[in-house]
Scaffold this motif. Sequence first.
Motif, PDB file in Angstrom:
ATOM      1  N   ARG A 109       6.306  10.188  -1.730  1.00  0.00           N
ATOM      2  CA  ARG A 109       6.320  11.269  -1.005  1.00  0.00           C
ATOM      3  C   ARG A 109       7.354  12.155  -1.174  1.00  0.00           C
ATOM      4  N   ASP A 110       8.647  11.686  -1.457  1.00  0.00           N
ATOM      5  CA  ASP A 110       9.779  12.561  -1.574  1.00  0.00           C
ATOM      6  C   ASP A 110       9.497  13.454  -2.743  1.00  0.00           C
ATOM      7  N   MET A 111       8.811  13.174  -3.913  1.00  0.00           N
ATOM      8  CA  MET A 111       8.751  13.907  -4.870  1.00  0.00           C
ATOM      9  C   MET A 111       7.453  14.693  -5.007  1.00  0.00           C
ATOM     10  N   TYR A 112       6.325  13.832  -4.838  1.00  0.00           N
ATOM     11  CA  TYR A 112       4.897  14.373  -4.963  1.00  0.00           C
ATOM     12  C   TYR A 112       4.218  13.889  -3.972  1.00  0.00           C
ATOM     13  N   PRO A 113       4.422  14.632  -2.774  1.00  0.00           N
ATOM     14  CA  PRO A 113       3.563  14.501  -1.489  1.00  0.00           C
ATOM     15  C   PRO A 113       2.121  14.611  -1.662  1.00  0.00           C
ATOM     16  N   LEU A 114       1.708  15.600  -2.498  1.00  0.00           N
ATOM     17  CA  LEU A 114       0.210  16.122  -2.725  1.00  0.00           C
ATOM     18  C   LEU A 114      -0.411  14.890  -3.758  1.00  0.00           C
ATOM     19  N   LEU A 115       0.179  14.425  -4.530  1.00  0.00           N
ATOM     20  CA  LEU A 115       0.013  13.216  -5.406  1.00  0.00           C
ATOM     21  C   LEU A 115      -0.272  11.957  -4.291  1.00  0.00           C
ATOM     22  N   GLN A 116       0.596  11.785  -3.848  1.00  0.00           N
ATOM     23  CA  GLN A 116       0.593  10.633  -2.805  1.00  0.00           C
ATOM     24  C   GLN A 116      -0.787  10.668  -1.772  1.00  0.00           C
ATOM     25  N   GLY A 117      -0.853  12.042  -1.558  1.00  0.00           N
ATOM     26  CA  GLY A 117      -2.105  12.165  -0.586  1.00  0.00           C
ATOM     27  C   GLY A 117      -3.344  11.750  -1.391  1.00  0.00           C
ATOM     28  N   ILE A 118      -3.570  12.412  -2.554  1.00  0.00           N
ATOM     29  CA  ILE A 118      -4.921  12.266  -3.386  1.00  0.00           C
ATOM     30  C   ILE A 118      -5.053  10.670  -3.654  1.00  0.00           C
ATOM     31  N   LEU A 119      -3.811   9.926  -4.067  1.00  0.00           N
ATOM     32  CA  LEU A 119      -3.963   8.393  -4.145  1.00  0.00           C
ATOM     33  C   LEU A 119      -4.621   7.557  -3.103  1.00  0.00           C
ATOM     34  N   GLU A 120      -3.997   8.084  -1.891  1.00  0.00           N
ATOM     35  CA  GLU A 120      -4.443   7.521  -0.629  1.00  0.00           C
ATOM     36  C   GLU A 120      -5.678   7.792  -0.100  1.00  0.00           C
ATOM     37  N   ASN A 121      -6.040   8.744  -0.466  1.00  0.00           N
ATOM     38  CA  ASN A 121      -7.478   9.489  -0.059  1.00  0.00           C
ATOM     39  C   ASN A 121      -8.988   8.638  -0.665  1.00  0.00           C
ATOM     40  N   ASN A 131     -11.757   9.354  -0.062  1.00  0.00           N
ATOM     41  CA  ASN A 131     -12.538  10.160  -0.482  1.00  0.00           C
ATOM     42  C   ASN A 131     -12.720  10.911  -1.667  1.00  0.00           C
ATOM     43  N   VAL A 132     -11.559  10.590  -2.515  1.00  0.00           N
ATOM     44  CA  VAL A 132     -11.582  10.928  -3.833  1.00  0.00           C
ATOM     45  C   VAL A 132     -11.641   9.812  -4.801  1.00  0.00           C
ATOM     46  N   PRO A 133     -12.545   9.376  -5.301  1.00  0.00           N
ATOM     47  CA  PRO A 133     -12.756   8.367  -6.273  1.00  0.00           C
ATOM     48  C   PRO A 133     -11.777   8.645  -7.366  1.00  0.00           C
ATOM     49  N   LYS A 134     -10.751   7.411  -7.917  1.00  0.00           N
ATOM     50  CA  LYS A 134      -9.988   7.435  -9.018  1.00  0.00           C
ATOM     51  C   LYS A 134     -10.803   6.183  -9.887  1.00  0.00           C
ATOM     52  N   ALA A 135     -11.140   6.512 -10.939  1.00  0.00           N
ATOM     53  CA  ALA A 135     -11.468   5.647 -11.997  1.00  0.00           C
ATOM     54  C   ALA A 135     -10.334   5.248 -12.777  1.00  0.00           C
ATOM     55  N   THR A 136     -10.469   3.994 -12.930  1.00  0.00           N
ATOM     56  CA  THR A 136      -9.302   3.355 -13.733  1.00  0.00           C
ATOM     57  C   THR A 136      -9.614   1.844 -14.084  1.00  0.00           C
ATOM     58  N   GLN A 137      -8.828   1.634 -15.185  1.00  0.00           N
ATOM     59  CA  GLN A 137      -9.084   0.210 -15.819  1.00  0.00           C
ATOM     60  C   GLN A 137      -8.043  -0.630 -14.916  1.00  0.00           C
ATOM     61  N   ASN A 194       4.239  -1.795  -4.491  1.00  0.00           N
ATOM     62  CA  ASN A 194       5.268  -2.355  -4.866  1.00  0.00           C
ATOM     63  C   ASN A 194       6.587  -1.665  -4.859  1.00  0.00           C
ATOM     64  N   HIS A 195       5.956  -0.351  -5.885  1.00  0.00           N
ATOM     65  CA  HIS A 195       7.405   0.489  -6.380  1.00  0.00           C
ATOM     66  C   HIS A 195       7.276   1.849  -5.814  1.00  0.00           C
ATOM     67  N   PHE A 196       6.329   2.401  -5.084  1.00  0.00           N
ATOM     68  CA  PHE A 196       6.369   3.538  -4.397  1.00  0.00           C
ATOM     69  C   PHE A 196       5.874   3.749  -3.067  1.00  0.00           C
ATOM     70  N   ASN A 197       5.682   2.526  -2.580  1.00  0.00           N
ATOM     71  CA  ASN A 197       5.040   2.328  -1.138  1.00  0.00           C
ATOM     72  C   ASN A 197       3.964   3.345  -0.861  1.00  0.00           C
ATOM     73  N   VAL A 198       2.873   3.319  -1.917  1.00  0.00           N
ATOM     74  CA  VAL A 198       1.840   3.986  -1.868  1.00  0.00           C
ATOM     75  C   VAL A 198       0.499   3.015  -1.605  1.00  0.00           C
ATOM     76  N   LYS A 199      -0.154   3.238  -0.761  1.00  0.00           N
ATOM     77  CA  LYS A 199      -1.573   2.213  -0.467  1.00  0.00           C
ATOM     78  C   LYS A 199      -2.681   3.036  -1.115  1.00  0.00           C
ATOM     79  N   ALA A 200      -2.650   2.881  -2.374  1.00  0.00           N
ATOM     80  CA  ALA A 200      -3.859   3.493  -3.103  1.00  0.00           C
ATOM     81  C   ALA A 200      -5.341   3.192  -2.369  1.00  0.00           C
ATOM     82  N   ASP A 201      -6.327   4.140  -2.417  1.00  0.00           N
ATOM     83  CA  ASP A 201      -7.562   3.673  -1.791  1.00  0.00           C
ATOM     84  C   ASP A 201      -8.394   4.542  -2.642  1.00  0.00           C
TER      85      ASP A 201
END
Length: 125
Positions: free
Chosen positions: A68-80, A82-88, A99-106
Amino acid sequence: EIQACQGLLDFVNKQHGIVIGYDTEWPPARSRSNSLPRPAILQLCLGVRNQAKAVLIYRMPPGTSELRDMYPLLQGILENSNVPKATQGAEPEAQALLNHFNVKADGLVCLRCIAPCLQPEIGPT
């Protein structure tokens, strides 16, 4: 460039029905431990109607501990959720972000899990 990225993320945040592609790149492991090293790059691919709109690549400088210090909007997307993120491999991706950025990806969707549902049925030839 930063304003363009922010604009695209803001666009995604306001849309409904958009799925974005998400990937993390790690540097080579220097130890034999089971833990993944700190992610070096975060990548997002935004598509609209089967056409790639943009690929956003975020370099994570050493020492970055809070996204959130560098990319607050990116963190918001990753934690949202309602925005599906397809990944392997959604679980390791989510764990690395926590673990590394304190982001609770949802809203991470594992491609390996849904691939069988997307494959057309192949009948006898």
